[in-house]
Design a protein around this motif. Structure first.
Motif, PDB file in Angstrom:
ATOM      1  N   LEU A  46      55.294  62.896 -35.696  1.00  9.05           N
ATOM      2  CA  LEU A  46      55.812  63.354 -36.966  1.00  9.05           C
ATOM      3  C   LEU A  46      55.850  62.200 -37.947  1.00  9.05           C
ATOM      4  CD1 LEU A  46      58.786  65.596 -35.877  1.00  9.05           C
ATOM      5  CD2 LEU A  46      56.620  66.305 -36.884  1.00  9.05           C
ATOM      6  N   CYS A  47      55.469  62.448 -39.194  1.00  7.93           N
ATOM      7  CA  CYS A  47      55.647  61.439 -40.215  1.00  7.93           C
ATOM      8  C   CYS A  47      57.138  61.283 -40.434  1.00  7.93           C
ATOM      9  CB  CYS A  47      55.023  61.871 -41.527  1.00  7.93           C
ATOM     10  SG  CYS A  47      53.249  61.711 -41.559  1.00  7.93           S
ATOM     11  N   GLY A  48      57.574  60.059 -40.654  1.00  8.81           N
ATOM     12  CA  GLY A  48      58.986  59.871 -40.934  1.00  8.81           C
ATOM     13  C   GLY A  48      59.795  59.587 -39.687  1.00  8.81           C
TER      14      GLY A  48
ATOM     15  N   THR B  22      45.923  73.211 -35.116  1.00  8.98           N
ATOM     16  CA  THR B  22      47.178  73.071 -35.842  1.00  8.98           C
ATOM     17  C   THR B  22      47.478  71.601 -36.132  1.00  8.98           C
ATOM     18  OG1 THR B  22      48.006  75.047 -34.758  1.00  8.98           O
ATOM     19  CG2 THR B  22      49.626  73.606 -35.794  1.00  8.98           C
ATOM     20  N   LEU B  23      47.241  70.756 -35.150  1.00 11.51           N
ATOM     21  CA  LEU B  23      47.482  69.332 -35.361  1.00 11.51           C
ATOM     22  C   LEU B  23      46.581  68.816 -36.472  1.00 11.51           C
ATOM     23  CD1 LEU B  23      47.918  68.100 -31.692  1.00 11.51           C
ATOM     24  CD2 LEU B  23      49.589  67.922 -33.535  1.00 11.51           C
ATOM     25  N   GLN B  24      45.341  69.262 -36.473  1.00 11.49           N
ATOM     26  CA  GLN B  24      44.405  68.828 -37.508  1.00 11.49           C
ATOM     27  C   GLN B  24      44.922  69.230 -38.890  1.00 11.49           C
ATOM     28  OE1 GLN B  24      41.846  66.832 -36.512  1.00 11.49           O
ATOM     29  NE2 GLN B  24      42.049  66.441 -38.708  1.00 11.49           N
ATOM     30  N   ASN B  25      45.393  70.464 -38.994  1.00  9.99           N
ATOM     31  CA  ASN B  25      45.943  70.928 -40.259  1.00  9.99           C
ATOM     32  C   ASN B  25      47.138  70.081 -40.684  1.00  9.99           C
ATOM     33  OD1 ASN B  25      44.087  72.999 -40.409  1.00  9.99           O
ATOM     34  ND2 ASN B  25      45.424  74.464 -39.376  1.00  9.99           N
TER      35      ASN B  25
ATOM     36  N   GLU C  68      47.567  67.818 -44.105  1.00  5.27           N
ATOM     37  CA  GLU C  68      48.622  67.960 -45.109  1.00  5.27           C
ATOM     38  C   GLU C  68      49.674  66.849 -44.971  1.00  5.27           C
ATOM     39  OE1 GLU C  68      51.732  71.170 -43.178  1.00  5.27           O
ATOM     40  OE2 GLU C  68      49.844  71.902 -44.015  1.00  5.27           O
ATOM     41  N   LYS C  69      49.350  65.854 -44.168  1.00  7.84           N
ATOM     42  CA  LYS C  69      50.175  64.656 -44.039  1.00  7.84           C
ATOM     43  C   LYS C  69      51.578  64.897 -43.492  1.00  7.84           C
ATOM     44  CE  LYS C  69      47.884  62.446 -47.979  1.00  7.84           C
ATOM     45  NZ  LYS C  69      46.686  62.040 -47.234  1.00  7.84           N
ATOM     46  N   SER C  70      51.743  65.919 -42.675  1.00 10.56           N
ATOM     47  CA  SER C  70      53.024  66.099 -41.997  1.00 10.56           C
ATOM     48  C   SER C  70      53.050  65.330 -40.687  1.00 10.56           C
ATOM     49  CB  SER C  70      53.259  67.578 -41.689  1.00 10.56           C
ATOM     50  OG  SER C  70      53.264  68.324 -42.874  1.00 10.56           O
ATOM     51  N   VAL C  71      51.873  64.954 -40.243  1.00 14.53           N
ATOM     52  CA  VAL C  71      51.755  64.312 -38.943  1.00 14.53           C
ATOM     53  C   VAL C  71      50.803  63.127 -39.052  1.00 14.53           C
ATOM     54  CG1 VAL C  71      50.674  64.646 -36.683  1.00 14.53           C
ATOM     55  CG2 VAL C  71      52.324  66.314 -37.507  1.00 14.53           C
ATOM     56  N   ASP C  72      51.139  62.063 -38.345  1.00 16.88           N
ATOM     57  CA  ASP C  72      50.275  60.882 -38.263  1.00 16.88           C
ATOM     58  C   ASP C  72      49.392  60.989 -37.040  1.00 16.88           C
ATOM     59  OD1 ASP C  72      50.961  59.390 -40.406  1.00 16.88           O
ATOM     60  OD2 ASP C  72      52.401  58.130 -39.359  1.00 16.88           O
ATOM     61  N   ILE C  73      48.158  60.534 -37.156  1.00 14.11           N
ATOM     62  CA  ILE C  73      47.306  60.486 -35.982  1.00 14.11           C
ATOM     63  C   ILE C  73      46.909  59.046 -35.742  1.00 14.11           C
ATOM     64  CG2 ILE C  73      45.293  60.945 -37.447  1.00 14.11           C
ATOM     65  CD1 ILE C  73      43.929  62.139 -35.020  1.00 14.11           C
ATOM     66  N   LEU C  74      46.900  58.641 -34.489  1.00 15.30           N
ATOM     67  CA  LEU C  74      46.219  57.390 -34.173  1.00 15.30           C
ATOM     68  C   LEU C  74      45.595  57.448 -32.814  1.00 15.30           C
ATOM     69  CD1 LEU C  74      48.321  55.051 -32.629  1.00 15.30           C
ATOM     70  CD2 LEU C  74      49.239  55.161 -34.903  1.00 15.30           C
ATOM     71  N   ARG C  75      44.961  56.367 -32.424  1.00 10.55           N
ATOM     72  CA  ARG C  75      44.151  56.394 -31.215  1.00 10.55           C
ATOM     73  C   ARG C  75      44.650  55.407 -30.191  1.00 10.55           C
ATOM     74  NH1 ARG C  75      40.139  60.387 -30.990  1.00 10.55           N
ATOM     75  NH2 ARG C  75      39.993  61.114 -33.139  1.00 10.55           N
TER      76      ARG C  75
ATOM     77  N   GLY D 215      47.378  44.352 -46.337  1.00  9.27           N
ATOM     78  CA  GLY D 215      46.595  45.452 -46.863  1.00  9.27           C
ATOM     79  C   GLY D 215      46.494  45.385 -48.372  1.00  9.27           C
ATOM     80  N   GLU D 216      47.645  45.217 -49.007  1.00  3.35           N
ATOM     81  CA  GLU D 216      47.661  45.189 -50.467  1.00  3.35           C
ATOM     82  C   GLU D 216      46.816  44.060 -51.032  1.00  3.35           C
ATOM     83  OE1 GLU D 216      51.768  44.992 -51.393  1.00  3.35           O
ATOM     84  OE2 GLU D 216      52.112  47.160 -51.103  1.00  3.35           O
ATOM     85  N   GLU D 217      46.918  42.902 -50.399  1.00  3.34           N
ATOM     86  CA  GLU D 217      46.160  41.753 -50.884  1.00  3.34           C
ATOM     87  C   GLU D 217      44.671  42.021 -50.890  1.00  3.34           C
ATOM     88  OE1 GLU D 217      47.343  38.602 -48.354  1.00  3.34           O
ATOM     89  OE2 GLU D 217      49.125  38.080 -49.529  1.00  3.34           O
ATOM     90  N   ASN D 218      44.247  42.953 -50.054  1.00  2.00           N
ATOM     91  CA  ASN D 218      42.826  43.265 -49.980  1.00  2.00           C
ATOM     92  C   ASN D 218      42.482  44.585 -50.667  1.00  2.00           C
ATOM     93  OD1 ASN D 218      41.395  41.163 -48.101  1.00  2.00           O
ATOM     94  ND2 ASN D 218      43.442  41.521 -47.261  1.00  2.00           N
ATOM     95  N   GLY D 219      43.416  45.080 -51.463  1.00  5.08           N
ATOM     96  CA  GLY D 219      43.129  46.277 -52.246  1.00  5.08           C
ATOM     97  C   GLY D 219      43.181  47.580 -51.473  1.00  5.08           C
ATOM     98  N   PHE D 220      43.854  47.592 -50.328  1.00  4.37           N
ATOM     99  CA  PHE D 220      43.914  48.827 -49.547  1.00  4.37           C
ATOM    100  C   PHE D 220      45.113  49.680 -49.960  1.00  4.37           C
ATOM    101  CE2 PHE D 220      40.996  48.650 -45.742  1.00  4.37           C
ATOM    102  CZ  PHE D 220      40.205  47.630 -46.240  1.00  4.37           C
ATOM    103  N   ARG D 221      44.958  50.994 -49.739  1.00  2.00           N
ATOM    104  CA  ARG D 221      46.059  51.936 -49.966  1.00  2.00           C
ATOM    105  C   ARG D 221      46.352  52.693 -48.679  1.00  2.00           C
ATOM    106  NH1 ARG D 221      43.044  55.664 -52.896  1.00  2.00           N
ATOM    107  NH2 ARG D 221      41.267  54.371 -52.372  1.00  2.00           N
ATOM    108  N   GLU D 222      47.456  53.428 -48.660  1.00  3.07           N
ATOM    109  CA  GLU D 222      47.846  54.240 -47.496  1.00  3.07           C
ATOM    110  C   GLU D 222      47.750  53.412 -46.220  1.00  3.07           C
ATOM    111  OE1 GLU D 222      46.061  58.053 -47.117  1.00  3.07           O
ATOM    112  OE2 GLU D 222      45.890  58.359 -49.285  1.00  3.07           O
TER     113      GLU D 222
END
Lengths: 121, 121
Positions: A67-69, A43-46, A50-57, A100-107
């Motif tokens: 939760l996003c937001g 479920t977390l993977q899903n 669908e970008k409802s949840v952020d993952i990090l390590r 990030g932007e200066e190096n052309g990154f998104r998200e």
DNA sequence: ATGGAAATGACAATCATTTCCATTCTTGGT
DNA sequence: ACCAAGAATGGAAATGATTGTCATTTCCAT
């Protein structure tokens, strides 16, 4: 995928910040919710897809979710006693976004943590 | 701890970028170097502690390492392809120092990392 | 009610990393 | 050169998070 997703999202709300899959599973069990660990992972993977949840390590490689937001903050941790203070990171948000932007990154996202010795240690 | 450290550092030079412990072990084996996986892990830990080597995490949680110049910097990493850009973090240094001091902390350090999708991904 | 697709969960499998422990090198003192 | 104490090494087993498998259950439209 609906019933479980609801439960997992509720658990995420309840903990109010980052939590690992295993922690979320425990939280749900404590609240008499019957749900399998496998399902929590799926479920977390899903939700991440669908970008409802952020993952990090974490440093040790364990995945943590939120939760996003959710309001975004950082931690100031004492190396000695573990005391933790939550910090607002306005300066950092801008720095991360700009770099990030200066190096052309998104998200663009980021992690940051401050550590030191607290006044009692 | 010195012979192994030399071998591991050479392997890191040879691959010239990020590599996991397992990859480094393979590289060394291919080059007739006799070294145990355990020792590779231990040596990498030591090198990280003494700041000769950088460690970070792939999306799947596996740790990857690389030689690190001695200047303090942060990383901008592509979540998808792993491309990495080194970033100067003037803003962050001040933010970390200031946040720590405001809360009575001493010997303040910090970690920070930016991630996102690079222009090719 | 019914058939099929999606969801669920117990269990086993996988894989990086750590721990254990017996063996092998170093090193300082004689 | 010799020897004991401690550090370093590496193979095997343990650990722990995550993923795969697969039989069963739930959902939903007909």
């Amino acid at each position: 995928m609906s019933k479980s997703a609801t439960k997992v999202l509720q658990a995420l709300e309840r903990v109010g910040g980052f939590a690992s899959a295993q922690e979320l599973h425990l939280v749900l069990k404590r609240n008499q919710e019957s749900i399998g660990l496998t399902t929590v992972y799926r479920t977390l993977q899903n939700l991440v897809n669908e970008k409802s949840v952020d993952i990090l390590r974490k440093d040790d490689g364990e995945a943590i979710y939120r939760l996003c937001g959710d309001s975004h903050h950082h931690h100031l941790v004492c190396k000695n006693c573990g005391k933790t203070v939550e910090i607002e990171g306005g300066a950092i948000e801008k720095w991360a976004q700009k770099s990030g932007e200066e190096n052309g990154f998104r998200e663009i996202g980021h992690t940051a943590e401050i550590f030191g010795l607290c006044s009692e240690c």
